[in-house]
Design a protein around this motif. Structure first.
Motif, PDB file in Angstrom:
ATOM      1  N   CYS A  16       1.506  -1.301  -0.010  1.00  0.00           N
ATOM      2  CA  CYS A  16      -0.207  -0.103  -0.146  1.00  0.00           C
ATOM      3  C   CYS A  16       1.001   0.909  -0.191  1.00  0.00           C
ATOM      4  O   CYS A  16       1.423   1.564   0.870  1.00  0.00           O
ATOM      5  CB  CYS A  16      -0.884   0.293   1.255  1.00  0.00           C
ATOM      6  N   PRO A  17       1.075   2.249  -1.182  1.00  0.00           N
ATOM      7  CA  PRO A  17       2.314   3.239  -1.278  1.00  0.00           C
ATOM      8  C   PRO A  17       1.117   4.599  -0.241  1.00  0.00           C
ATOM      9  O   PRO A  17       1.774   5.441  -0.201  1.00  0.00           O
ATOM     10  CB  PRO A  17       1.218   3.884  -2.835  1.00  0.00           C
ATOM     11  N   TYR A  18       0.304   4.439   0.448  1.00  0.00           N
ATOM     12  CA  TYR A  18      -0.121   5.606   1.202  1.00  0.00           C
ATOM     13  C   TYR A  18       0.072   4.692   2.564  1.00  0.00           C
ATOM     14  O   TYR A  18      -0.153   4.114   3.089  1.00  0.00           O
ATOM     15  CB  TYR A  18      -1.576   6.004   1.481  1.00  0.00           C
ATOM     16  N   THR A  19       1.154   6.383   3.897  1.00  0.00           N
ATOM     17  CA  THR A  19       1.182   5.907   4.706  1.00  0.00           C
ATOM     18  C   THR A  19       0.683   7.123   5.752  1.00  0.00           C
ATOM     19  O   THR A  19       0.711   6.882   7.179  1.00  0.00           O
ATOM     20  CB  THR A  19       2.635   5.838   4.905  1.00  0.00           C
ATOM     21  N   GLY A  20       0.200   7.974   5.214  1.00  0.00           N
ATOM     22  CA  GLY A  20      -0.476   8.934   6.326  1.00  0.00           C
ATOM     23  C   GLY A  20       0.748   9.952   6.554  1.00  0.00           C
ATOM     24  O   GLY A  20       0.445  11.449   7.157  1.00  0.00           O
ATOM     25  N   ARG A  21       2.437   9.912   5.836  1.00  0.00           N
ATOM     26  CA  ARG A  21       3.049  11.078   5.714  1.00  0.00           C
ATOM     27  C   ARG A  21       2.746  12.413   5.599  1.00  0.00           C
ATOM     28  O   ARG A  21       2.158  12.583   4.927  1.00  0.00           O
ATOM     29  CB  ARG A  21       4.198  10.569   4.898  1.00  0.00           C
ATOM     30  N   VAL A  23       0.436  13.941   7.150  1.00  0.00           N
ATOM     31  CA  VAL A  23      -0.910  14.489   8.120  1.00  0.00           C
ATOM     32  C   VAL A  23      -1.284  14.031   9.632  1.00  0.00           C
ATOM     33  O   VAL A  23      -0.590  13.018   9.773  1.00  0.00           O
ATOM     34  CB  VAL A  23      -1.879  12.985   7.518  1.00  0.00           C
ATOM     35  N   ALA A  87      -2.359   4.467   8.497  1.00  0.00           N
ATOM     36  CA  ALA A  87      -1.541   5.511   8.028  1.00  0.00           C
ATOM     37  C   ALA A  87      -0.661   5.461   9.173  1.00  0.00           C
ATOM     38  O   ALA A  87      -0.086   6.344  10.535  1.00  0.00           O
ATOM     39  CB  ALA A  87      -2.353   6.790   8.515  1.00  0.00           C
ATOM     40  N   SER A  90       1.915   9.085  10.323  1.00  0.00           N
ATOM     41  CA  SER A  90       1.021  10.310   9.937  1.00  0.00           C
ATOM     42  C   SER A  90       1.365  10.779  11.630  1.00  0.00           C
ATOM     43  O   SER A  90       2.395  10.181  11.980  1.00  0.00           O
ATOM     44  CB  SER A  90      -0.375  10.327  10.313  1.00  0.00           C
ATOM     45  N   ARG A 126      -5.646  17.752  10.326  1.00  0.00           N
ATOM     46  CA  ARG A 126      -6.586  16.885   8.713  1.00  0.00           C
ATOM     47  C   ARG A 126      -7.398  16.005   9.331  1.00  0.00           C
ATOM     48  O   ARG A 126      -8.590  16.301   8.163  1.00  0.00           O
ATOM     49  CB  ARG A 126      -5.986  16.604   7.432  1.00  0.00           C
TER      50      ARG A 126
END
Length: 184
Positions: A16-21, A23, A87, A90, A126
């Motif tokens: 998964c490319p999304y990490t919440g970095r 945010v 995330a 984050s 956010r």
């Protein structure tokens, strides 16, 4: 079913490319314990505010807030990466609005929401998670205030996620602030 990821059709987190970095996720709950999963590879507890006892440093005398923060943003450091949050990159902003029993006042929650709104740009917030629901017998005026404040947070640009309540499933079992049509 092999595991929970297969049950919810979630790809392996490593793909998964999304990490919440970048945010900031704010939590209003029982607090946050500075667990290893929130400090490795770097300290991610950006802010802590105690609306119950006024303490200065992060703590969680119940565990629920830390649990919710882990689901959202645990790095998996303590488990060698096996158990991590959605995330893990984050930043966490925690407001303690509930005591060691998980009880709290509407006044503390409203102060917490206001503080999050006022500090959203400072901490890059956010998302606001509020894992509370009013008691079934809560005064209608207090329930209305909770809804008004979460809608104010939503209108300020925050994505607001709230509890659906622990009273269901049955008709009319979702309590404030979950009764707001604006929040998730």
């Amino acid at each position: 079913m092999n595991n929970a990821r297969n049950m919810i059709h979630m790809p392996e987190l490593s793909h998964c490319p999304y990490t919440g970095r970048g945010v900031g996720i704010a939590f209003l709950d029982t607090g946050i314990f500075p667990h290893r999963d929130f400090s490795e590879p770097f300290l991610r507890i950006a802010a802590f505010m105690d609306f119950v006892r006024g303490r200065q440093f992060p703590y969680d005398d119940n565990g629920h807030g830390t649990h919710i923060c882990g689901i959202a943003a645990g790095s998996g450091a303590a488990s060698g990466g096996r158990y991590r949050g959605i995330a893990p990159g984050s930043r966490l902003i925690a407001g303690k609005v509930l005591d060691e029993h998980g009880d709290g006042s509407v006044k503390a929650v409203l102060k917490g929401i206001s503080w999050i709104i006022d500090n959203r740009f400072k901490y890059g917030i956010r998302i606001l998670n509020i894992s509370i629901g009013a008691e079934a017998g809560e005064k209608p005026a207090d329930s209305a205030l909770l809804v008004q404040y979460v809608e104010k947070a939503w209108d300020s640009g925050l994505v607001v996620v709230v509890a659906a309540g622990n009273n269901g499933p049955r008709p009319m079992s979702v309590t404030a602030p979950g009764t707001s049509p604006k929040v998730i």
